[in-house]
Enzyme design. Structure first.
Site, PDB file in Angstrom:
ATOM      1  N   ASP A 874       0.854  -1.176   0.000  1.00 55.26           N
ATOM      2  CA  ASP A 874       0.000   0.000   0.000  1.00 55.26           C
ATOM      3  C   ASP A 874       0.906   1.247   0.000  1.00 55.26           C
ATOM      4  O   ASP A 874       1.882   1.321   0.767  1.00 55.26           O
ATOM      5  CB  ASP A 874      -0.901   0.023   1.235  1.00 55.26           C
ATOM      6  N   ASN A 882      -2.681  12.785  -4.154  1.00 57.26           N
ATOM      7  CA  ASN A 882      -3.822  13.192  -4.972  1.00 57.26           C
ATOM      8  C   ASN A 882      -4.307  14.598  -4.591  1.00 57.26           C
ATOM      9  O   ASN A 882      -4.650  15.415  -5.452  1.00 57.26           O
ATOM     10  CB  ASN A 882      -4.964  12.196  -4.798  1.00 57.26           C
ATOM     11  N   ASP A 891      -2.100   9.021 -10.735  1.00 64.39           N
ATOM     12  CA  ASP A 891      -2.036   7.923 -11.702  1.00 64.39           C
ATOM     13  C   ASP A 891      -0.608   7.650 -12.115  1.00 64.39           C
ATOM     14  O   ASP A 891      -0.196   6.491 -12.296  1.00 64.39           O
ATOM     15  CB  ASP A 891      -2.879   8.264 -12.929  1.00 64.39           C
ATOM     16  N   GLU A 917      -4.869   2.088  -4.293  1.00 61.46           N
ATOM     17  CA  GLU A 917      -3.413   2.161  -4.186  1.00 61.46           C
ATOM     18  C   GLU A 917      -2.866   0.888  -3.559  1.00 61.46           C
ATOM     19  O   GLU A 917      -1.726   0.876  -3.085  1.00 61.46           O
ATOM     20  CB  GLU A 917      -2.982   3.387  -3.353  1.00 61.46           C
TER      21      GLU A 917
END
Length: 1012
Positions: A874, A882, A891, A917
């Site tokens: 993770d 983000n 991305d 993620e």
């Protein structure tokens, strides 16, 4: 008076004639003979036990050697796995891995484990400089000289003084070692050298050894074929062995009792001797009878083992016969002495009491003789009864007047004589019982009326109503003063059925082979059944083309009016006795009516006229199970079939089905031949007519030259397939085939077409598979291949190769259908890519990853000793990325992490994006310790790498990793994901940028790195 004197003269004991000394000698000789027999039995039993012990010890010794070598090869596989899980293994990591293994402690005989990189000749100087810079300034590859390739010993653990002698030695320079390197490289499996002298032994001619090697390939390259494995080869891992150390302790505590010699290869030669447990003259005392030769194959190389027993192997087993001999000898002497003493005393007593005991002796002797004769008569009678009851033949003894003396149990079972029948008192009742079971009693009654005389015998064959066949023999014998007859009965039903079945089958097959008319063949089947069962009348009725009417096939013994009443009539209109045939056809099952006149009388008028009282119907089917007609069997008496009747009818129906199908096939063949050419020329499928007879002749030549394994020969000699492909001759191709390869009829006439239009060079292995299948007897082979059109375009196709009937041996008529599947393969690949790949990262999506996880779980359930690990990853603080930089940068971060994961994986590892993620990695064949090394390397790589956005911003990320071991005992694959996920969240709660494992225990922190 002369009579009395003669009787007393004969009544004298043996001791009176032979004397005490002779009697003692006879007793001694008898006892010695018994002693010799006992000694011989004990000696033979001891030798058998010694041989069994020796064979067991040999199997145990061979198993220990093979097991030890397999264990050592598994150790090398572990080292191979270390390299397979990493792009590069440093000397320190190599040392640390083998230090944990403690090879010199746990694996006696192995001299070390080393690493051989494949170094091109142009890179030799750079390689030497790299090793010297690694802390070995005196390192040099030897023997010196410029070669195209080198394989120097670069890593060798433990690095003892003897192993230092081998450090830098170029194994590629020596032919025996180089052959093993090439074998391991080309097969991808473990390979073993022949007999060599290890460099560690300093040139000692007394010490022999060998090497075991495994290849190490580049993880990023394919290695499915020999060419791919050669291109992907990076290095080898190897282990040197000294034979003396390897064999230490392999025979156990009693190894001194066996002389073990090991030869390299399948032949025993002095030059091939690798090990002798008793060298020199020590083995001269070995047994010449207790010898065993064993051949075992280790890592692709055979060893020949000769094991001989040494003196003392038999232990105390052979001492037992000597004890028996001495004991018997002493007992013989004692018994002989006792016999002499008793005989001497008896002689003296007889001399004093001769006259007084003469009459008493005669009386006792007479009484003893009478008792002995009575006992002998009882024993003989009991033995005779036991023998009679144990024979497989039924036996009956009577006289010419019919009075029965005796019979055995088999006779009563054979003729099913009830217990209530008093056959000894009433012989006529037994004769009537036997006569009632016969179809024709004339042979049995004739033998009773005309019994043979003298030493002649009479043979008859009796047919029973239940279908059994009994062979009868009658011969005369003298029973005391009375003339008697000995009857022997043997059940030959099975033998008779087999003979009749084979005769009928051969006759029908001969008629079919000569093209006899169907009516004649069916009539032969019917007559053969009637010949076996004279009381049976048979007919065969066939279904017509509409399958609604019955037509007469054969009925040679039935009245014409009876046959015409069923011929050509609809199934629904047939009634009475013919309705039974219609019922069998409609139901497809056997119908048995034991009494035709037990029901409605008006429907059985035909049966009355034909004098038929029972009827059995057996469906006639073809080889595919299709109903073709019915076989009818009629009797003139109410009768139910026995097992033999049903078996005979089933067999006759099968033969009739064969004949009917053959006739139908012949008719269809003539019509099909006319349509075949038209279908062939206008078929929408590409069809090729090819001649492979020259290829078949070439294969026969290879087998005559000694090539037994053609598959291995083609793998070792790829050019041989190319030559065989050139021998295939294109006879014809239809319009669809010409259009598929962009050819025309002119190209076909001038011979421009070849096998490349079915199998191009890259598809030659598929051609080899097809060749082996067709040459092995297969009539059909299907595969996917690739071909080249005449315009040079490479395409993919789906092929079906069919050997036409009658051409399987010569392969001169092979039909090939070809379907161009290029576009279909392309679309399937695109669909598979879309269905199994995450569009953002290019990694397998969750569904694909879960499918791989389920497959690995199934493998672990089959192989409980295997291992696998699962990692859950993770991205730490991904939401912050983000929020600060936008989803486009997020991305990019996901793609960046996916690329880093792919760079670190082996070919067998499976990554996957399972969430936003969240990522997962499946590591097959990896335990938690090896998975921890991989996870730490991946964590560092992610933390040390950075991503630069289009705006110039440098982003550094870290990952938290949770890992868990996967086991075959898990209920499903979700269990390991739950454990890995729990470890992941433990890592995130513990501060992120760390690795946690979930092994069901306490704290599982493996590493921790806090970013500055």
């Amino acid at each position: 008076m002369p009579t009395s004197a003669s009787s007393s003269w004969f009544a004298r004991p043996v001791s009176h004639w032979v004397g005490p000394r002779v009697l003692a000698a006879l007793v001694l000789a008898l006892c010695l003979g018994l002693t010799y027999g006992a000694w011989r039995n004990a000696h033979d039993a001891s030798e058998q036990q010694v041989r069994a012990d020796f064979d067991f010890r040999v199997r145990e010794l061979v198993g220990n050697i093979a097991g030890r070598m397999q264990t050592y090869i598994q150790v090398l596989h572990g080292v191979q796995g270390l390299y397979a899980s990493s792009q590069e293994v440093t000397r320190r990591e190599f040392h640390a891995y083998l230090a944990v293994q403690q090879v010199d402690r746990h694996f006696p005989g192995i001299h070390g484990i080393g690493y051989l990189p494949l170094v091109p000749g142009a890179a030799l100087a750079r390689h030497e400089a790299s090793v010297r810079a690694d802390g070995y300034p005196g390192y040099a590859v030897r023997p010196a000289g410029q070669r195209a390739w080198h394989a120097p010993i670069t890593y060798l653990e433990p690095l003892s003084e003897s192993n230092l002698l081998a450090f830098g030695y170029d194994i590629w320079s020596e032919p025996v070692r180089r052959a093993a390197l090439e074998q391991a490289r080309d097969t991808g499996q473990a390979a073993m050298t022949g007999k060599i002298h290890l460099v560690q032994d300093g040139g000692s001619a007394q010490a022999h050894g060998f090497l075991v090697l495994l290849p190490v390939y580049d993880n990023g390259l394919l290695h499915g074929t020999v060419a791919q494995r050669r291109a992907a080869l990076r290095a080898w891992v190897f282990a040197p062995f000294r034979m003396g150390d390897l064999m230490a302790g392999v025979g156990g505590e009693s190894a001194y009792q066996l002389d073990l010699e090991i030869y390299d290869g399948a032949q025993m030669a002095e030059a091939a001797l690798m090990y002798d447990s008793l060298p020199g003259g020590m083995s001269s005392a070995a047994s010449d009878s207790l010898v065993s030769l064993q051949v075992i194959t280790i890592a692709g190389r055979p060893w020949t083992l000769r094991v001989r027993a040494m003196p003392g192997f038999d232990g105390e087993l052979l001492a037992r016969p000597r004890l028996v001999a001495w004991t018997g000898l002493l007992a013989s002497i004692v018994l002989a002495l006792a016999a002499w003493l008793l005989a001497a005393g008896r002689a003296r007593a007889q001399a004093a009491l001769a006259r007084s005991s003469e009459l008493t002796g005669q009386l006792e002797q007479g009484q003893a003789s009478v008792l002995a004769m009575a006992e002998a008569a009882q024993r003989s009678q009991a033995m005779l009864r036991s023998i009679l009851d144990s024979t497989i033949d039924g036996i009956l003894v009577d006289n010419v007047d019919g009075r029965i003396f005796t019979s055995n149990r088999r006779f009563r079972d054979l003729w099913q004589v009830p217990d209530a029948l008093d056959w000894q008192a009433d012989g006529a009742a037994l004769v009537r019982h036997v006569e009632s079971q016969l179809e024709q009693a004339a042979p049995f009654l004739g033998a009773r009326a005309h019994a043979p005389h003298g030493h002649r015998e009479r043979r008859d064959v009796l047919h029973l109503r239940d279908g059994r066949v009994v062979e009868q023999y009658v011969r005369s014998m003298q029973l005391g003063n009375e003339q008697a007859r000995l009857w022997t009965f043997r059940d030959i039903s099975e033998r008779s059925q087999m003979e009749r079945r084979e005769h009928t089958r051969r006759q029908v097959l001969e008629m079919l082979a000569t093209g006899a008319p169907l009516e004649r063949v069916l009539e032969s089947v019917v007559l053969s059944v009637q010949a076996d069962h004279p009381a049976m009348l048979c007919s065969i009725l066939l279904l017509d083309e509409s399958r609604h009417r019955l037509v007469l096939g054969a009925a040679p013994s039935l009245p014409a009016f009876f046959n015409l009443s069923s011929h050509g009539h609809d199934l629904d209109t047939l009634q009475g006795v013919h309705g039974i045939a219609a019922q069998a056809v409609r139901d497809g099952q056997r119908v048995i009516v034991g009494d035709l006149h037990a029901g409605a009388q008006e429907t059985m008028e035909l049966a009355y006229r034909a004098q038929l009282q029972s009827c059995w119907a057996e469906p006639v089917r073809g080889g595919s199970g299709k109903l073709l007609g019915v076989l009818m069997a009629y009797h003139r008496q109410p009768t139910l079939p026995g097992a033999a009747h049903l078996a005979r009818l089933s067999e006759a129906a099968h033969l009739a089905g064969m004949a009917i199908e053959q006739a139908q096939v012949a008719l269809a063949l003539r019509a099909g031949e006319a349509r075949f050419r038209s279908l062939y020329d206008h078929a929408p499928v590409a069809l090729w007519e090819q001649d492979w007879s020259a290829v078949r002749a070439a294969l026969d030549a290879l087998e005559q030259a000694g090539v037994r394994d053609l598959g291995a020969h083609f793998q070792a000699n790829p050019d041989a397939l190319q030559k065989l492909a050139g021998l295939v001759r294109i006879i014809d191709a239809n319009g669809a085939a010409l259009a598929q390869v962009r050819a025309n009829e002119d190209d076909q006439r001038r011979g421009a077409l070849s096998l490349a239009q079915n199998f191009d060079d890259s598809a030659l292995p598929r051609f080899g598979d097809a060749l082996l299948a067709l040459a092995g007897g297969a009539h059909l082979f299907e595969c996917e291949s690739s071909f080249v059109r005449l315009d040079g375009a490479a395409r993919q196709n789906e092929l079906s190769l069919l050997v036409m009937p009658g051409h399987a041996d010569s392969l001169d008529f092979v039909m090939v259908s070809s379907l161009d599947i290029t576009e279909r393969k392309r679309m399937n690949a695109e669909l598979l890519q879309l269905a199994t790949t995450d569009f953002l990262t290019g990694l397998p999506n969750r569904r694909h990853f879960m499918a791989s996880l389920e497959n690995e779980h199934a493998r672990l359930q089959r192989e409980l000793a295997s291992s696998a690990s699962v990692l859950m990853l993770d991205i730490d603080h991904f939401k912050r990325v983000n929020d600060e930089y936008g989803h486009a940068v997020g991305d990019a971060v996901l793609r960046h992490l996916g690329a880093l994961m792919c760079q670190a994986l082996r070919k067998v590892d499976v990554p996957g994006r399972v969430g936003g993620e969240e990522f997962a990695i499946l590591l097959p064949g990896t335990d938690l310790s090896a998975a921890a090394v991989f996870a730490e390397r991946l964590r560092r790589r992610v933390a040390e790498s950075s991503l630069t956005t289009d705006g110039g911003t440098v982003i550094t990320i870290t990952v938290s990793i949770g890992m868990a071991a996967m086991a075959g005992t898990d209920a499903d694959c979700d269990a390991v994901l739950a454990r890995a996920d729990e470890a992941l969240y433990r890592a995130k709660r513990g501060g992120r940028n760390r690795i946690e494992q979930n092994d069901g225990g306490g704290d599982g922190v493996l590493s921790k790195f806090m970013a500055q």
